[in-house]
Motif scaffolding. Sequence first.
Motif, PDB file in Angstrom:
ATOM      1  N   LYS A  64       0.735  -0.898  -0.170  1.00 39.47           N
ATOM      2  CA  LYS A  64       0.788   0.185   0.162  1.00 39.47           C
ATOM      3  C   LYS A  64       0.759   1.588   0.275  1.00 39.47           C
ATOM      4  O   LYS A  64       2.127   1.765   0.800  1.00 39.47           O
ATOM      5  CB  LYS A  64      -1.037  -0.062   0.602  1.00 39.47           C
ATOM      6  CG  LYS A  64      -1.496   1.001   1.171  1.00 39.47           C
ATOM      7  CD  LYS A  64      -2.839   1.111   2.203  1.00 39.47           C
ATOM      8  CE  LYS A  64      -3.972   1.940   2.138  1.00 39.47           C
ATOM      9  NZ  LYS A  64      -4.804   2.004   3.859  1.00 39.47           N
ATOM     10  N   GLN A  65       0.493   2.118  -0.682  1.00 36.35           N
ATOM     11  CA  GLN A  65       0.704   4.157  -0.636  1.00 36.35           C
ATOM     12  C   GLN A  65       0.567   4.940  -1.212  1.00 36.35           C
ATOM     13  O   GLN A  65      -0.697   4.791  -1.510  1.00 36.35           O
ATOM     14  CB  GLN A  65       2.163   3.268  -1.461  1.00 36.35           C
ATOM     15  CG  GLN A  65       1.541   3.546  -3.180  1.00 36.35           C
ATOM     16  CD  GLN A  65       3.359   3.652  -4.295  1.00 36.35           C
ATOM     17  OE1 GLN A  65       4.008   3.904  -3.636  1.00 36.35           O
ATOM     18  NE2 GLN A  65       2.915   2.678  -5.691  1.00 36.35           N
ATOM     19  N   ASN A  66       0.657   5.784  -0.242  1.00 32.69           N
ATOM     20  CA  ASN A  66       0.092   6.929  -1.266  1.00 32.69           C
ATOM     21  C   ASN A  66       0.824   8.000  -1.059  1.00 32.69           C
ATOM     22  O   ASN A  66       2.405   7.668  -1.194  1.00 32.69           O
ATOM     23  CB  ASN A  66      -1.274   7.282   0.229  1.00 32.69           C
ATOM     24  CG  ASN A  66       0.179   7.145   1.540  1.00 32.69           C
ATOM     25  OD1 ASN A  66       0.408   7.824   1.875  1.00 32.69           O
ATOM     26  ND2 ASN A  66      -1.279   6.934   2.524  1.00 32.69           N
ATOM     27  N   ASN A  67       0.870   9.024  -0.628  1.00 31.68           N
ATOM     28  CA  ASN A  67       1.839  10.537  -1.028  1.00 31.68           C
ATOM     29  C   ASN A  67       2.384  10.398  -0.364  1.00 31.68           C
ATOM     30  O   ASN A  67       3.706  10.884  -0.329  1.00 31.68           O
ATOM     31  CB  ASN A  67       0.804  12.074  -1.412  1.00 31.68           C
ATOM     32  CG  ASN A  67       0.351  11.643  -2.828  1.00 31.68           C
ATOM     33  OD1 ASN A  67       0.819  11.616  -3.326  1.00 31.68           O
ATOM     34  ND2 ASN A  67      -1.164  12.404  -2.871  1.00 31.68           N
ATOM     35  N   LYS A  68       2.308  10.100   1.113  1.00 37.13           N
ATOM     36  CA  LYS A  68       3.852  10.297   2.282  1.00 37.13           C
ATOM     37  C   LYS A  68       4.173   8.620   2.171  1.00 37.13           C
ATOM     38  O   LYS A  68       5.379   8.610   2.609  1.00 37.13           O
ATOM     39  CB  LYS A  68       2.448  10.352   3.889  1.00 37.13           C
ATOM     40  CG  LYS A  68       2.116  12.118   3.054  1.00 37.13           C
ATOM     41  CD  LYS A  68       1.269  12.417   4.878  1.00 37.13           C
ATOM     42  CE  LYS A  68       0.309  13.469   4.778  1.00 37.13           C
ATOM     43  NZ  LYS A  68      -0.189  13.716   5.807  1.00 37.13           N
ATOM     44  N   ILE A  69       3.691   7.919   2.376  1.00 36.79           N
ATOM     45  CA  ILE A  69       4.507   6.519   2.815  1.00 36.79           C
ATOM     46  C   ILE A  69       3.696   5.345   1.450  1.00 36.79           C
ATOM     47  O   ILE A  69       3.325   5.443   0.796  1.00 36.79           O
ATOM     48  CB  ILE A  69       3.809   6.082   4.378  1.00 36.79           C
ATOM     49  CG1 ILE A  69       2.718   5.691   4.484  1.00 36.79           C
ATOM     50  CG2 ILE A  69       4.094   7.066   4.942  1.00 36.79           C
ATOM     51  CD1 ILE A  69       1.679   5.077   5.042  1.00 36.79           C
ATOM     52  N   GLN A  70       5.222   4.369   1.951  1.00 38.66           N
ATOM     53  CA  GLN A  70       4.799   3.086   0.847  1.00 38.66           C
ATOM     54  C   GLN A  70       5.372   2.115   2.304  1.00 38.66           C
ATOM     55  O   GLN A  70       6.050   2.065   2.358  1.00 38.66           O
ATOM     56  CB  GLN A  70       6.076   3.371  -0.093  1.00 38.66           C
ATOM     57  CG  GLN A  70       5.510   2.055  -0.921  1.00 38.66           C
ATOM     58  CD  GLN A  70       6.859   2.683  -1.887  1.00 38.66           C
ATOM     59  OE1 GLN A  70       6.979   3.332  -2.324  1.00 38.66           O
ATOM     60  NE2 GLN A  70       7.208   1.113  -2.809  1.00 38.66           N
ATOM     61  N   GLN A  71       4.864   0.899   1.927  1.00 34.71           N
ATOM     62  CA  GLN A  71       4.624  -0.225   2.977  1.00 34.71           C
ATOM     63  C   GLN A  71       4.708  -1.324   2.001  1.00 34.71           C
ATOM     64  O   GLN A  71       2.934  -1.599   1.390  1.00 34.71           O
ATOM     65  CB  GLN A  71       3.847  -0.224   4.196  1.00 34.71           C
ATOM     66  CG  GLN A  71       2.076   0.793   3.901  1.00 34.71           C
ATOM     67  CD  GLN A  71       2.074   1.076   5.267  1.00 34.71           C
ATOM     68  OE1 GLN A  71       2.095   0.206   6.910  1.00 34.71           O
ATOM     69  NE2 GLN A  71       0.801   1.119   5.757  1.00 34.71           N
ATOM     70  N   ASN A  72       5.515  -2.199   2.904  1.00 38.59           N
ATOM     71  CA  ASN A  72       4.734  -3.908   1.427  1.00 38.59           C
ATOM     72  C   ASN A  72       4.598  -4.692   2.805  1.00 38.59           C
ATOM     73  O   ASN A  72       6.079  -4.616   3.620  1.00 38.59           O
ATOM     74  CB  ASN A  72       5.914  -3.950   1.386  1.00 38.59           C
ATOM     75  CG  ASN A  72       5.785  -5.255  -0.013  1.00 38.59           C
ATOM     76  OD1 ASN A  72       6.730  -5.834   0.842  1.00 38.59           O
ATOM     77  ND2 ASN A  72       5.022  -5.395  -0.622  1.00 38.59           N
ATOM     78  N   ILE A  73       4.788  -5.719   3.172  1.00 42.35           N
ATOM     79  CA  ILE A  73       4.028  -7.260   4.132  1.00 42.35           C
ATOM     80  C   ILE A  73       4.545  -7.939   3.283  1.00 42.35           C
ATOM     81  O   ILE A  73       3.702  -8.215   2.561  1.00 42.35           O
ATOM     82  CB  ILE A  73       3.110  -7.173   5.659  1.00 42.35           C
ATOM     83  CG1 ILE A  73       3.852  -5.325   5.847  1.00 42.35           C
ATOM     84  CG2 ILE A  73       3.657  -7.802   6.367  1.00 42.35           C
ATOM     85  CD1 ILE A  73       2.514  -5.153   7.223  1.00 42.35           C
ATOM     86  N   MET A  74       5.297  -9.082   3.984  1.00 42.17           N
ATOM     87  CA  MET A  74       5.166 -10.275   2.913  1.00 42.17           C
ATOM     88  C   MET A  74       5.639 -11.420   3.602  1.00 42.17           C
ATOM     89  O   MET A  74       6.799 -11.736   4.930  1.00 42.17           O
ATOM     90  CB  MET A  74       6.428 -10.376   1.912  1.00 42.17           C
ATOM     91  CG  MET A  74       6.524 -11.965   0.973  1.00 42.17           C
ATOM     92  SD  MET A  74       8.082 -12.033  -0.373  1.00 42.17           S
ATOM     93  CE  MET A  74       7.376 -13.069  -1.228  1.00 42.17           C
ATOM     94  N   LEU A  75       4.574 -12.807   4.209  1.00 43.06           N
ATOM     95  CA  LEU A  75       4.569 -13.738   5.150  1.00 43.06           C
ATOM     96  C   LEU A  75       4.596 -15.454   3.519  1.00 43.06           C
ATOM     97  O   LEU A  75       4.751 -14.623   2.816  1.00 43.06           O
ATOM     98  CB  LEU A  75       3.134 -13.864   5.439  1.00 43.06           C
ATOM     99  CG  LEU A  75       2.868 -12.748   6.754  1.00 43.06           C
ATOM    100  CD1 LEU A  75       2.312 -13.088   6.803  1.00 43.06           C
ATOM    101  CD2 LEU A  75       4.120 -13.186   7.247  1.00 43.06           C
ATOM    102  N   SER A  76       5.793 -15.615   4.102  1.00 44.30           N
ATOM    103  CA  SER A  76       6.290 -16.786   3.187  1.00 44.30           C
ATOM    104  C   SER A  76       6.363 -18.504   3.939  1.00 44.30           C
ATOM    105  O   SER A  76       7.501 -17.954   5.526  1.00 44.30           O
ATOM    106  CB  SER A  76       7.327 -16.484   2.339  1.00 44.30           C
ATOM    107  OG  SER A  76       8.442 -16.306   2.523  1.00 44.30           O
TER     108      SER A  76
END
Length: 568
Positions: free
Chosen positions: A425-437
Amino acid sequence: MIIQIKYQPNNCYFLGNTFRILLISIFLSLNLFINSVAQDSCVYSRISTINKYCKISGGLNYGISFQQNQNNLLPQNLWNFSANINIKVLNILNLPFSYTASSQNKQFNKPAFSRFGISPKYKNLTVHLGYRTLSFSEFTLASLMFKGFAVNYILKSQNLNITTIYGNFTQPDFTSQPTQAIVNNQDPTNPYAIYPSNAETLKTIGKGIKISRQTISNSYSIIFFNFLKQYNNDSLSIQNLTIQQNSLFSIEAQQKISSRLSFNSNFFLSLFPDYSKLSELVYISSHSRQSTGWNFSLKYSLKNKMLSINHLHIPSDYFSIGAPFLQNNLNQYSISLNLGLFKNLASFSINSGIMQNNLDNKLNNTSKRIISSIQAGIKISKAVNLSIIYSNFSLYSLPVRIEFTDSVRFLQVTENAGVAANFSKQNNKIQQNIMLSGQYQKARQIQRTEQNMPTNQLVNLSFNYNLKIKKLQLAINSGINKSINLNTQAQNLWLPSIRLSKKICKNGGEIAGSTMLYLSKNSTVSHSQSISYNNTILKKININLSYQLSNRNNNMFTAGSAQISYTF
């Protein structure tokens, strides 16, 4: 027009510390001087005229590093220096020079005109002279260097492309010792018999032609290539045949049968002559032995669906000097199915293949490999994706040259299963990513001579979280990885880690730091930390600094490095 110069390494003198610093200073000063005087219109005009006919480019790099270990098994201080200069004359001639020196060795490379080649082009005609590389196909001639000439002509009105070639394909360091075929005077016409070879004793003369016709949807090619190996060493008796000849013939076709169905085929034939001895100096030959192979594939596509079937057959005695990585003695079938479902919200693919060697039963073992995989992907939302994969690899090996083969047959089966979920998910302020494997692997071996062989089972779990704050130009990467060996619980390992990086200037300068822990049941806590800095100044000078500190099982290790490079 293209001119290529290849060069060979030679030793050069040692650069002392003072001389290295002086050399860097000279290049920096020279570049600044040229940029300053170039402001004058007259001088600028002269420099532009020189650069029009002769351009000089390259770079300098100097680095130092240190490392310290409690066991004192590693060198303490290291340094390295490299200089690369390329002189381009009339935009057609490249003269590369390079020098490298370090704590271990030093080397100077310069152009060697013994490897001279030119490929002038006029309209639809291209001529290759000197040392060149050309490719006909994977099964005939594939990018092998030769010394000679070749002509390529494109006839656009008929969509024809014609290439002819003639040259010496001698490879000096092919082998250094004779084979048993020569030592024992057995089967001298065997195409795999390797004779003592060097630049003076072996000549491999090749000649051939390739004619291709290509339209919007279809293409066809006919290839004929012939090479003759001749050995001019007086130490070889005339009774040991010193000539090998091989002719290659290939037909390739890419046919689009309909808008959904296409068919690719490649048929290749290798002819070997049998020599008859009329006298001590006269031999006659006839193409009585042949080896035939093929590669066929059929592809059907419909919107988001595709089915592909392939069959490859290469006999054991097929021979080609143009494909050094070609695997002979192979029969292979494969099938692939890819589906896109629910407007590409879900995907599904199946791949399977079977491979067998020892087609003529002349090897000691016959092996069969079966490989299959299934993969599915689901797009739950714009931010969430889920994927599942399963693969199986089976190897069956059976000896064919000994008795009681059933008692020593070998079977290996390896299964892999995995699942992964990704949230972004991202917007004008932050960008984040979560990955489970998570991955699971099971490997077992079955051999008649050793019953109850252990089965290895491994599990790997990981969690990763990445965050980027755009306004602060700050990135945080963190993760936890756990490895589990179900056979030996003592080898279970946790690996938590975190890395922070921040841009400190607009031109790309960045400082980063990271830390990692090693946690297991039967060992002490181990850790590793590092910090690095890199920046580019005036678009030509690049600086890299790094430092690392680690403690693994009470063994302290520190290391650091500094690199500075300048391009002009």
